[in-house]
Design a protein around this motif. Structure first.
Motif, short mmCIF file in Angstrom:
data_model
loop_
_atom_site.label_atom_id
_atom_site.label_comp_id
_atom_site.label_asym_id
_atom_site.label_seq_id
_atom_site.Cartn_x
_atom_site.Cartn_y
_atom_site.Cartn_z
N ALA A 26 0.83 -1.21 0.00
CA ALA A 26 0.00 0.00 0.00
C ALA A 26 0.86 1.25 0.00
CB ALA A 26 -0.93 -0.01 1.21
N LYS A 27 1.96 1.21 0.74
CA LYS A 27 2.83 2.38 0.86
C LYS A 27 3.60 2.66 -0.42
CE LYS A 27 6.66 4.13 3.70
NZ LYS A 27 7.55 3.83 4.84
N ASP B 111 -15.48 2.94 4.78
CA ASP B 111 -14.03 3.16 4.86
C ASP B 111 -13.72 4.57 5.36
OD1 ASP B 111 -13.30 0.63 3.95
OD2 ASP B 111 -13.44 1.23 1.84
N GLU C 209 -11.77 5.48 8.84
CA GLU C 209 -10.48 6.17 8.76
C GLU C 209 -10.55 7.55 9.40
OE1 GLU C 209 -6.65 7.25 8.17
OE2 GLU C 209 -7.57 5.26 8.09
N ARG D 146 -8.32 8.73 12.51
CA ARG D 146 -7.42 9.85 12.29
C ARG D 146 -7.70 10.99 13.27
NH1 ARG D 146 -8.14 10.16 7.25
NH2 ARG D 146 -9.75 11.76 7.26
N GLN E 59 -6.84 0.40 15.66
CA GLN E 59 -7.53 -0.45 14.70
C GLN E 59 -9.03 -0.42 14.92
OE1 GLN E 59 -6.92 -1.88 12.01
NE2 GLN E 59 -4.68 -2.04 11.89
N ARG F 251 -7.66 -0.99 9.26
CA ARG F 251 -7.39 0.37 8.82
C ARG F 251 -6.71 0.41 7.46
NH1 ARG F 251 -4.78 5.08 12.67
NH2 ARG F 251 -5.31 6.85 11.31
N ASP F 252 -5.82 -0.56 7.18
CA ASP F 252 -5.03 -0.51 5.95
C ASP F 252 -4.79 -1.93 5.46
OD1 ASP F 252 -3.16 -0.23 3.93
OD2 ASP F 252 -2.00 1.30 4.96
N TYR F 253 -5.45 -2.31 4.36
CA TYR F 253 -5.29 -3.66 3.84
C TYR F 253 -3.87 -3.91 3.35
CZ TYR F 253 -6.28 -7.89 1.15
OH TYR F 253 -6.27 -9.17 0.67
N GLU G 240 -1.15 -2.80 4.63
CA GLU G 240 -0.29 -3.04 5.78
C GLU G 240 -0.58 -4.38 6.43
OE1 GLU G 240 0.43 -1.11 10.22
OE2 GLU G 240 -0.31 0.14 8.58
#
Length: 734
Positions: free
Chosen positions: A260-261, A352, A356, A360, A370, A389-391, A393
């Motif tokens: 993702a990053k 989503d 998020e 945040r 999470q 939170r982040d697939y 990751e």
């Protein structure tokens, strides 16, 4: 006639003589045996003296003896730990590769793919040499030298991390990562790491190095909803994997660490910087020279101009598991299929964003990292799912696989069982100290209300009341059975603390069970698959056709009583922040586990049921976060969005202020519940079709399903079937 005294005396003398001889024989035998054993022991001692060591040699021998002792104990322990790991290999673990599935949303739009398309799977020998080297240099330089676990690499990674003061290198081998991808999840736990180690050894023993590397390249997540290097090359570069150059290969190899990053279609500069690190790894590992990589450094890879995709990956993983389940049950014969799911991409995007934005904005203050969420429409269709939170990751689905304590949200089952037994919301019970088998539960504020109604006890989430009901009226087995009937599939522990929610469940379990209430007491057939077609357009599976109708699991009286109580919780209870705008009637229950580790809110309207969970993967406590805070606020944010411009349905058993047929208003005209409470900013739903237009289209869909014309093109058949299915009404309760 009397016996002869002399004869009797002789007989007695003989007996005494025999007994004396027997005693003498026993004494002599025991003595001789002892003497002989002593001689044997002396011989052993004399013999063993030959092996007696002194000084340094004795230290070595003692250490070796202790090593053998601890080694034997360790071997037994390792065997006990290995058994659960090897249980994962019992079924046909290769079967995932037999499926090639294209997923559509509920309206027939393509949203993703899962499985391995064998035509795209390239043998290792056919891959570009620079791609294989780039992967090995970055992920596992000693891949061909170790046997699944690289202890030297682990020591090197630990030293580098210690020098850098953080995690800059990982110690997992390619085999370990494959074991995780094939058999395990991304959950961070000691149990998973132990299983991963044993499964790595098992893979090395059963597969060749080339097979392991090929499976790894085929199964790894590469960002943008793509799995496998071949799919990633096609998505990012529009090329066959055999045609990628060194710069492109370096960019692909850089994705394994954090897809993702470093996804190039999202952050091209970061992807190029990561690719440059891969090129440096190639040089440092000795697989290439600086001269060989300099051209790739000067001319970094470019990618196809694609819009950032937001595939519902957590949902797709779960839906893919459902496809395999249907195949295992014999309901699906073909493995290359098109699946029309129940997902609503608009609601999914809103879910989503709600998750998020909540993390945040409030994650740092509540010390929570999470969350997970499941939204189910009345009838069982899953419309949105957030598994984390982040697939990119972490692909671990916290909505379907994470087991967490539900806290007071579990009280639904205790109170439902009480309603089934004849209690009513107005029934009075004592809220006072209680002790059960040495356990004395307390209320949140460590105070007691005295005699209260069940409605008030549930609204205020009093703890002694459900325990008293379980102890004096219901019994634990009845509560567990009620939870199972309502849809909890996770095995539950039947102990005295279960009325307060100490037995772990999943978010999907809670959403399924609570959805029974707006469904009028009928079971919720939760499902993510509406229809499955082959590539000729033939319907292989249809949920409405192939699944049994919903059965009643809660009586009408109990359902009505529970809905009366649950709809008061957002008004006078612990979930005021969950009250929806526009006066839309909402029911639900908060839950907070021990030490604030888990916070829940599960709520419903006549249209949707949504379960929200927040917590941390490492089970650390949050900063006093309760179910009535962030979970309730996130629920409100999503449900306010979902109810804009739709036809509102009543909740069975209560008097709804909004009659059937009215439409939800936007947040701008809504009366705020819980004034003064902080609320996340509202999401605005874009204008779509009116309810009347939707009804007309549904009638057209029904007409098409009754008399569809023949279509020559198979692709058109699939599209027609998808649209027709999306317009057909979802399965309703009896």
């Amino acid at each position: 006639m009397q016996d002869d005294p002399l004869k009797s005396e002789k007989t007695s003398a003989k007996r005494r003589h025999l007994l004396l001889r027997l005693d003498s024989w026993i004494d002599s035998t025991v003595w001789n045996l002892g003497f002989r054993l002593g001689e044997i022991w002396e011989e052993i001692t004399i013999f063993s003296r030959k092996f007696r060591v002194r000084g340094v040699k004795r230290v070595i021998v003692e250490i070796a003896d202790e090593g053998l002792t601890f080694g034997t104990a360790g071997f037994v322990l390792l065997l006990a730990l290995a058994i659960p790991a090897f249980e994962e290999t019992k079924d046909d673990w290769r079967s995932r590769g037999d499926f090639a599935v294209t997923f559509l949303d509920r309206f027939g739009n393509t949203i993703g793919h899962r499985g391995i398309i064998h035509e795209d799977s390239v043998p290792i020998d056919a891959l570009p040499d620079h791609l294989v080297k780039a992967v090995l240099a970055t992920e596992d330089r000693r891949f061909f030298d170790h046997f699944g676990i690289d202890f030297l690499g682990l020591v090197r990674a630990m030293s580098e991390n210690a020098r850098a003061g953080g995690v800059v290198q990982g110690g997992s081998t390619i085999t370990q990562q494959l074991a995780k991808n094939l058999f395990l999840t991304n959950e961070r736990s000691l149990e998973r790491k132990i299983k991963e180690a044993f499964l790595s050894l098992w893979l090395e023993a059963n597969l060749s190095k080339k097979e392991i590397l090929r499976l790894y390249l085929d199964r790894a997540y590469m960002g943008a909803g793509t799995f496998g290097a071949a799919a990633a090359a096609q998505f990012y570069f529009g090329k066959n994997i055999t045609e990628v150059n060194l710069a492109e290969a370096a960019m692909l190899a850089g994705l394994f660490k954090a897809p993702a990053k470093y996804a190039p279609h999202v952050n091209l500069p970061a992807a190029r910087a990561r690719a440059n690190e891969v090129l440096t790894n190639l040089v440092q590992s000795g697989l290439m020279t600086e001269g060989q990589v300099v051209a790739a450094r000067r001319n970094p890879a470019s990618v196809i101009d694609r819009a950032k995709t937001a595939a519902p990956d957590y949902f797709l993983d779960w839906a893919f598991d459902e496809v395999q389940r249907l195949a295992n049950e014999g309901k699906l014969k073909k493995h290359s299929v098109v699946v029309r799911t129940t997902i609503d991409t608009g609601l999914q995007q809103a879910a989503d964003e709600a998750m998020e934005s909540s993390l945040r904005e409030y994650g740092e203050s509540y010390q929570v990292k999470q969350g997970a969420l499941v939204m189910i429409e009345n009838g069982g269709a899953v419309r949105a799912m957030v598994g984390g939170r982040d697939y990119g990751e972490s692909q671990f689905n916290r909505a379907t696989k994470a087991l967490r304590q539900p806290g007071s949200s579990f009280k639904l089952y205790t109170y439902t069982a009480a309603m089934e037994k004849g209690f009513t919301p107005e029934s009075v019970i004592s809220d006072a100290p209680i002790t059960w088998r040495g356990w004395s539960p307390q209320n949140y504020g460590r105070s007691y209300k005295g005699r209260v109604t069940l409605m008030s006890a549930l609204a205020q989430s009093l703890n002694t009341v459900p325990v008293r009901l379980a102890k004096d009226e219901l019994g634990l087995d009845v509560i567990v059975e009620t939870a199972k009937k309502m849809g909890v599939e996770t095995p539950l522990r039947s102990d005295k603390t279960i009325p307060l929610g100490t037995s772990e469940v999943t978010v999907l379990d809670q959403a399924t069970a609570y959805a029974v209430m707006p469904a009028g007491g009928y079971q919720t057939h939760r499902h993510g698959i509406a229809e499955i077609f082959d590539y000729d357009g033939n319907v292989l599976y249809n949920f409405n056709r192939d699944e049994p109708p919903a059965q009643r699991v809660v009586s009408e009286q109990a359902m009505s009583s529970m809905n009366r109580m649950l709809t008061q919780i957002p008004v006078i209870g612990t979930a005021k922040r969950a009250a929806l705008d526009g006066g839309i009637v909402t029911g639900g229950k908060t839950g907070t586990s021990q030490s604030y580790r888990d916070a829940w809110f599960i709520g419903f309207t006549g249209n949707y049921t949504t379960a929200v969970w927040f917590g941390n993967d490492d089970f650390t406590s949050t900063k006093n976060m309760t179910g009535g805070s962030l979970p309730a606020m996130t629920f409100k944010k999503l449900m306010d969005y979902a109810h804009q411009g739709i036809e509102l349905k009543p909740i069975p058993g209560i008097d709804n202020p909004l009659p059937h047929g009215t439409h939800g208003s936007g947040p701008a005209v809504a009366a705020k519940a819980g004034a003064g409470a902080a609320q996340p900013p509202a999401l605005m739903r874009p204008r779509s079709l009116s309810a009347e237009s939707t009804r007309i289209l549904r009638r057209i869909g029904a007409d098409l399903s009754s008399a569809r014309p023949l279509v020559a093109n198979p692709a058109q058949k699939v599209a027609e079937a998808s649209v027709r299915g999306s317009l057909a009404p979802d399965k309703a309760k009896p």
